[in-house]
Scaffold this motif. Structure first.
Motif, PDB file in Angstrom:
ATOM      1  N   ASP A   4      18.599   0.719-113.127  1.00  0.00           N
ATOM      2  CA  ASP A   4      19.512  -0.429-113.236  1.00  0.00           C
ATOM      3  C   ASP A   4      20.715  -0.044-114.095  1.00  0.00           C
ATOM      4  O   ASP A   4      20.568   0.197-115.294  1.00  0.00           O
ATOM      5  CB  ASP A   4      18.768  -1.610-113.864  1.00  0.00           C
ATOM      6  CG  ASP A   4      19.595  -2.879-113.834  1.00  0.00           C
ATOM      7  OD1 ASP A   4      20.759  -2.810-113.411  1.00  0.00           O
ATOM      8  OD2 ASP A   4      19.076  -3.935-114.226  1.00  0.00           O
ATOM      9  N   PRO A   5      21.927   0.027-113.487  1.00  0.00           N
ATOM     10  CA  PRO A   5      23.093   0.400-114.303  1.00  0.00           C
ATOM     11  C   PRO A   5      23.574  -0.753-115.201  1.00  0.00           C
ATOM     12  O   PRO A   5      24.368  -0.546-116.106  1.00  0.00           O
ATOM     13  CB  PRO A   5      24.149   0.753-113.256  1.00  0.00           C
ATOM     14  CG  PRO A   5      23.751  -0.004-112.039  1.00  0.00           C
ATOM     15  CD  PRO A   5      22.277  -0.201-112.082  1.00  0.00           C
ATOM     16  N   VAL A   7      21.925  -2.842-117.402  1.00  0.00           N
ATOM     17  CA  VAL A   7      20.766  -3.249-118.191  1.00  0.00           C
ATOM     18  C   VAL A   7      21.177  -4.107-119.395  1.00  0.00           C
ATOM     19  O   VAL A   7      20.408  -4.941-119.869  1.00  0.00           O
ATOM     20  CB  VAL A   7      19.956  -1.990-118.610  1.00  0.00           C
ATOM     21  CG1 VAL A   7      20.598  -1.270-119.748  1.00  0.00           C
ATOM     22  CG2 VAL A   7      18.528  -2.344-118.918  1.00  0.00           C
ATOM     23  N   ARG A  10      20.765  -7.850-119.301  1.00  0.00           N
ATOM     24  CA  ARG A  10      19.371  -8.273-119.394  1.00  0.00           C
ATOM     25  C   ARG A  10      18.905  -8.270-120.850  1.00  0.00           C
ATOM     26  O   ARG A  10      18.139  -9.139-121.272  1.00  0.00           O
ATOM     27  CB  ARG A  10      18.499  -7.367-118.526  1.00  0.00           C
ATOM     28  CG  ARG A  10      18.765  -7.605-117.030  1.00  0.00           C
ATOM     29  CD  ARG A  10      18.231  -6.493-116.177  1.00  0.00           C
ATOM     30  NE  ARG A  10      16.779  -6.400-116.211  1.00  0.00           N
ATOM     31  CZ  ARG A  10      16.088  -5.328-115.787  1.00  0.00           C
ATOM     32  NH1 ARG A  10      16.743  -4.296-115.306  1.00  0.00           N
ATOM     33  NH2 ARG A  10      14.781  -5.319-115.851  1.00  0.00           N
ATOM     34  N   TYR A  11      19.367  -7.310-121.624  1.00  0.00           N
ATOM     35  CA  TYR A  11      19.082  -7.325-123.071  1.00  0.00           C
ATOM     36  C   TYR A  11      19.732  -8.551-123.718  1.00  0.00           C
ATOM     37  O   TYR A  11      19.163  -9.197-124.586  1.00  0.00           O
ATOM     38  CB  TYR A  11      19.615  -6.050-123.745  1.00  0.00           C
ATOM     39  CG  TYR A  11      18.656  -4.894-123.678  1.00  0.00           C
ATOM     40  CD1 TYR A  11      17.579  -4.815-124.553  1.00  0.00           C
ATOM     41  CD2 TYR A  11      18.822  -3.885-122.748  1.00  0.00           C
ATOM     42  CE1 TYR A  11      16.690  -3.755-124.494  1.00  0.00           C
ATOM     43  CE2 TYR A  11      17.939  -2.823-122.680  1.00  0.00           C
ATOM     44  CZ  TYR A  11      16.870  -2.761-123.546  1.00  0.00           C
ATOM     45  OH  TYR A  11      15.989  -1.718-123.491  1.00  0.00           O
ATOM     46  N   LEU A  14      17.728 -11.592-122.977  1.00  0.00           N
ATOM     47  CA  LEU A  14      16.503 -11.599-123.782  1.00  0.00           C
ATOM     48  C   LEU A  14      16.817 -11.975-125.233  1.00  0.00           C
ATOM     49  O   LEU A  14      16.089 -12.767-125.858  1.00  0.00           O
ATOM     50  CB  LEU A  14      15.851 -10.210-123.711  1.00  0.00           C
ATOM     51  CG  LEU A  14      14.501 -10.044-124.406  1.00  0.00           C
ATOM     52  CD1 LEU A  14      13.479 -11.034-123.866  1.00  0.00           C
ATOM     53  CD2 LEU A  14      13.983  -8.619-124.223  1.00  0.00           C
ATOM     54  N   LYS A  17      17.383 -15.688-125.543  1.00  0.00           N
ATOM     55  CA  LYS A  17      16.114 -16.428-125.521  1.00  0.00           C
ATOM     56  C   LYS A  17      15.386 -16.300-126.858  1.00  0.00           C
ATOM     57  O   LYS A  17      14.780 -17.254-127.336  1.00  0.00           O
ATOM     58  CB  LYS A  17      15.243 -15.929-124.377  1.00  0.00           C
ATOM     59  CG  LYS A  17      15.831 -16.300-123.034  1.00  0.00           C
ATOM     60  CD  LYS A  17      14.817 -16.345-121.936  1.00  0.00           C
ATOM     61  CE  LYS A  17      15.465 -16.949-120.701  1.00  0.00           C
ATOM     62  NZ  LYS A  17      14.546 -17.279-119.652  1.00  0.00           N
ATOM     63  N   SER A 333      15.654   0.975-127.701  1.00  0.00           N
ATOM     64  CA  SER A 333      15.622  -0.304-126.977  1.00  0.00           C
ATOM     65  C   SER A 333      15.410  -1.456-127.960  1.00  0.00           C
ATOM     66  O   SER A 333      16.074  -2.491-127.886  1.00  0.00           O
ATOM     67  CB  SER A 333      14.487  -0.319-125.959  1.00  0.00           C
ATOM     68  OG  SER A 333      14.618   0.754-125.074  1.00  0.00           O
TER      69      SER A 333
ATOM     70  N   THR B  98       9.073 -17.279-124.605  1.00  0.00           N
ATOM     71  CA  THR B  98      10.341 -17.844-124.119  1.00  0.00           C
ATOM     72  C   THR B  98      10.690 -17.389-122.709  1.00  0.00           C
ATOM     73  O   THR B  98      11.668 -17.848-122.130  1.00  0.00           O
ATOM     74  CB  THR B  98      11.499 -17.436-125.053  1.00  0.00           C
ATOM     75  OG1 THR B  98      11.444 -16.022-125.207  1.00  0.00           O
ATOM     76  CG2 THR B  98      11.387 -18.109-126.404  1.00  0.00           C
ATOM     77  N   LEU B  99       9.888 -16.468-122.174  1.00  0.00           N
ATOM     78  CA  LEU B  99      10.190 -15.953-120.832  1.00  0.00           C
ATOM     79  C   LEU B  99       9.277 -16.600-119.796  1.00  0.00           C
ATOM     80  O   LEU B  99       8.119 -16.884-120.074  1.00  0.00           O
ATOM     81  CB  LEU B  99      10.000 -14.431-120.794  1.00  0.00           C
ATOM     82  CG  LEU B  99      10.805 -13.597-121.796  1.00  0.00           C
ATOM     83  CD1 LEU B  99      10.606 -12.107-121.522  1.00  0.00           C
ATOM     84  CD2 LEU B  99      12.282 -13.941-121.725  1.00  0.00           C
ATOM     85  N   LEU B 110      12.830  -3.579-117.806  1.00  0.00           N
ATOM     86  CA  LEU B 110      14.011  -3.565-118.684  1.00  0.00           C
ATOM     87  C   LEU B 110      13.954  -2.345-119.596  1.00  0.00           C
ATOM     88  O   LEU B 110      14.942  -1.618-119.757  1.00  0.00           O
ATOM     89  CB  LEU B 110      14.050  -4.862-119.509  1.00  0.00           C
ATOM     90  CG  LEU B 110      15.085  -4.936-120.619  1.00  0.00           C
ATOM     91  CD1 LEU B 110      16.498  -4.977-120.056  1.00  0.00           C
ATOM     92  CD2 LEU B 110      14.862  -6.172-121.486  1.00  0.00           C
ATOM     93  N   GLY B 113      14.542   0.839-117.876  1.00  0.00           N
ATOM     94  CA  GLY B 113      15.884   0.970-117.291  1.00  0.00           C
ATOM     95  C   GLY B 113      15.867   0.862-115.783  1.00  0.00           C
ATOM     96  O   GLY B 113      16.760   1.379-115.100  1.00  0.00           O
ATOM     97  N   LEU B 114      14.859   0.165-115.243  1.00  0.00           N
ATOM     98  CA  LEU B 114      14.731   0.050-113.785  1.00  0.00           C
ATOM     99  C   LEU B 114      15.153  -1.339-113.319  1.00  0.00           C
ATOM    100  O   LEU B 114      15.004  -2.330-114.045  1.00  0.00           O
ATOM    101  CB  LEU B 114      13.279   0.303-113.364  1.00  0.00           C
ATOM    102  CG  LEU B 114      12.735   1.699-113.681  1.00  0.00           C
ATOM    103  CD1 LEU B 114      11.245   1.762-113.372  1.00  0.00           C
ATOM    104  CD2 LEU B 114      13.489   2.754-112.885  1.00  0.00           C
ATOM    105  N   LYS B 115      15.662  -1.373-112.115  1.00  0.00           N
ATOM    106  CA  LYS B 115      16.111  -2.636-111.532  1.00  0.00           C
ATOM    107  C   LYS B 115      14.895  -3.451-111.107  1.00  0.00           C
ATOM    108  O   LYS B 115      13.950  -2.912-110.512  1.00  0.00           O
ATOM    109  CB  LYS B 115      16.984  -2.320-110.311  1.00  0.00           C
ATOM    110  CG  LYS B 115      17.839  -3.488-109.864  1.00  0.00           C
ATOM    111  CD  LYS B 115      18.726  -3.078-108.715  1.00  0.00           C
ATOM    112  CE  LYS B 115      19.987  -2.394-109.202  1.00  0.00           C
ATOM    113  NZ  LYS B 115      20.908  -2.050-108.117  1.00  0.00           N
TER     114      LYS B 115
END
Lengths: 423, 222
Positions: A4-5, A7, A10-11, A14, A17, A333, B98-99, B110, B113-115
């Motif tokens: 996923d370029p 990412v 998404r962080y 998160l 949240k 991460s 929360t998810l 995540l 690093g994968l879609k």
């Protein structure tokens, strides 16, 4: 499965949240940062605005040099800017001596007097609402100094004009003076003036022949009369308050030479307006330093608050961080996630704080002006995009440093210990 | 063999006392095999499973996971071995509150690093019987459903080994049996090696192999 370029979003999601989980704590921390940013932005706006207002007010005097009676030059200069009483006067023949100086491009004599507003008595210690400033001017030379002065147009204001040098009983009102007195062109205007050496005020009646457009300077609150007529009412024939001078070439050398030529006159002082500018700026430097100190304290408190909040959050989520590491999260991460939360708190605080400062700048300005007469017209708080930009950048930098330690602690947790400790 | 360990020891220092949590264990687990580790509290079950899942490193012994030797590796090196190879299921489910179910399941991607692919997530949720709960938060689920989410999360990255520490410990008997049945299905159909700890001998009997620990040593192996 593919890499996923994108990412980071998404962080980001998160982190949002996580912050929403303890909403009250997050809001309070954001409020702390916002408070610091509000103070910093307001201070920046004040520093910028006040300098700008001084520059504008002095530039709008139209002249670079003033010749005035000996006394405190800054008090006199300030008086020219904001009005006041206790004026000193020069013999009018100074004008004839100075006007032929070859370095002068233009010169205008000004007589300033203070009259009581209609229905109020003259008091030397009166507040500004009780008196009005009468400026006796020589129209042709005055207009050369202030070419931007225009007469107000519109119903009741059309046909505005300057009085002639020999006319009597005619006044031109500055924008605010006309508004305050509710006068238009053709109206009658009253002023009570106490001549020098007398104790009883004399009521004078004038016809308003023109109302000036707003200039944003003290001229807006001034009542203009022909210089000789004004001198007569104040019983000061043969006197004037200042000579406003514009030099053909204005630089330190020319200014110095001009000053040394005319300082030989025993009763005068030569004041450069650049000098006045820096002095007026210096007058509020102390106040600005104190506000800056408050801002620094607020920033330090906010910084500690942010660190505390994120550390608490990390502590509460020890087990979760262990789980995330077990699920494959690397040290970087976890660092990125915690650091992002910190920066987001600071960024949110910066946005809220900047908005508060922008919205509240009028309130801040009123507060400052109510405490101290700044000696300038127009806005003294100027919050520009650059000021806001610096504040936001500063908050992000604050977040960057505040997040380092909690993020480092979280990133360094060993999963087994973190899961065990959390449980 | 996916996991091979010989002479595994894990000692801790508690003050002046050396605690031998694991004291010389040999173990080997192959693909598609379910191995249950049983034993009383403090017998070393969790310590062993932590070593075999690269969450911890042995004090002594050799250990190979998915062809990589992990003895003596640092935490940063261990995480590289874990990534994409090992899936975890914890006793207390350990979902992020929360998810949503979908977000929890996709969380490991995540970090890798994968879609996240909706079709794969949907397929895994269907496999664990949670299709209708995809948008729910953990607090809206039962214990069994939460454990299924945890299993789906462990599976999303396509691991070779599924490690489950007391996966039925917080579940009732019926739900626990359903989870074990799901494990058996995954081992059979996906070829997953499943390593689980449990107190429940009934569940242990359903595994391909059972290892009983006591005081950090293997005392019985089926």
């Amino acid at each position: 499965m593919t890499t996923d370029p994108f990412v980071l979003p998404r962080y980001f999601a998160l982190a949002v949240k996580n912050l929403r989980r303890r909403m009250v704590r997050t809001v309070l921390t954001v409020a702390g940062v916002a408070l610091a940013v509000t103070v910093a932005v307001s201070l920046g706006g004040f520093m910028l605005g006040y300098r700008g207002a001084i520059d504008k007010s002095i530039d709008m005097l139209g002249f670079q040099i003033m010749i005035m009676a000996k006394g405190c030059p800054y008090e006199a200069a300030t008086m020219m800017l904001k009005g006041g009483t206790g004026l000193l006067y020069l013999p009018a023949d100074i004008y004839d001596k100075v006007r032929n100086d070859t370095d002068i491009e233009s010169i205008t004599p000004i007589f300033v007097g203070v009259a009581a507003k209609q229905g109020s008595g003259i008091r030397d210690d009166a507040g500004e609402k009780n008196f009005l400033i009468i400026s006796g001017i020589e129209v042709p030379s005055y207009k050369v100094m202030k070419p931007w002065m225009q007469f107000k147009k519109g119903a009741g204001y059309d046909g505005g004009r300057w009085f002639g040098d020999s006319s009597r009983g005619e006044v031109v009102l500055g924008f605010e003076a006309a508004e305050y007195e509710q006068r238009k062109v053709g109206d009658t205007f009253y002023a009570s003036i106490t001549p020098a050496g007398k104790t009883e005020a004399v009521m004078h009646t004038f016809k308003v022949v023109g109302v000036l457009d707003r200039t944003g300077t003290q001229d807006d609150g001034t009542v203009f009369l022909p210089i000789d007529e004004a001198r007569g009412y104040f019983g000061r024939m043969g006197e004037l308050t200042i000579l406003g001078i514009k030099l053909k070439e204005f630089n330190a050398f020319k200014m110095g030479a001009f000053e040394s030529r005319w300082l030989k006159l025993p009763e005068v002082q030569v004041v450069g307006l650049q000098q006045v500018k820096s002095t007026l700026v210096g007058l509020v430097a102390t106040a600005q330093t104190m506000i800056a100190a408050v801002a620094v304290i607020a920033i330090i408190v906010a910084f500690i608050g942010v660190i505390n909040t994120i550390l608490m959050s990390v502590y509460e989520r020890t087990s979760e961080i262990g789980i995330m590491k077990a699920l494959g999260a690397r040290r970087d991460s976890i660092f990125q996630l915690i650091w992002l939360e910190t920066v987001m708190i600071c960024l949110a605080g910066a946005v809220v704080g900047s908005a508060l400062a922008v919205v509240g700048s009028a309130v801040v300005e009123r507060a400052i002006k109510s405490v101290v007469n700044m000696g300038v017209s127009g806005s003294i708080v100027l919050i520009t995009p650059a000021v806001v930009g610096w504040a936001v950048l500063g908050a992000v930098v604050l977040g960057f440093f505040a997040g380092l330690y909690p993020a480092w602690r979280a990133a360094g947790m060993r999963p087994v210990e973190a899961i065990h400790k959390g449980n | 063999m996916l996991i091979e360990g010989f002479g595994l020891k894990r000692y801790y220092q508690r003050g002046s006392e050396t605690v031998k949590a694991l004291d010389g264990v040999d173990i080997a687990i192959d693909a598609g095999e379910i191995v249950a580790i049983l034993g009383p509290s403090g017998s070393g079950k969790t310590t062993l499973i932590n070593l075999l899942s690269c969450l911890d490193a042995p004090t002594e012994g050799t250990l190979t996971v998915a062809g990589k030797s992990v003895a003596g590796l640092s935490e940063d090196e261990l995480v590289e071995v874990r990534r994409g190879v090992l899936g975890f299921v914890f006793q207390d489910f350990s979902l992020l509150p929360t998810l949503t179910v979908t977000e929890n399941v996709e969380l490991p991607l995540l970090f890798l690093g994968l879609k996240a692919e909706a079709s794969r997530t949907a397929a895994i949720l269907e496999a664990v019987g949670l299709t209708d709960r995809a948008g729910h938060l953990p607090r809206e689920l039962s214990g069994g459903q939460m454990q299924r989410v945890a299993i789906a999360r462990a599976l999303i990255s396509g691991p070779k080994i599924l490690v489950a520490d007391e996966p039925t410990g917080n579940l009732d008997k019926k739900t626990g049996e359903a989870i074990i049945a799901l494990f058996k299905k995954l081992a059979r159909e996906e070829g997953l090696a499943i390593l689980l700890t449990t107190h429940n001998t009934v569940f242990g009997e359903q595994a391909d192999r059972t290892i009983v620990l006591e005081d950090g040593r293997v005392v019985w192996e089926s």
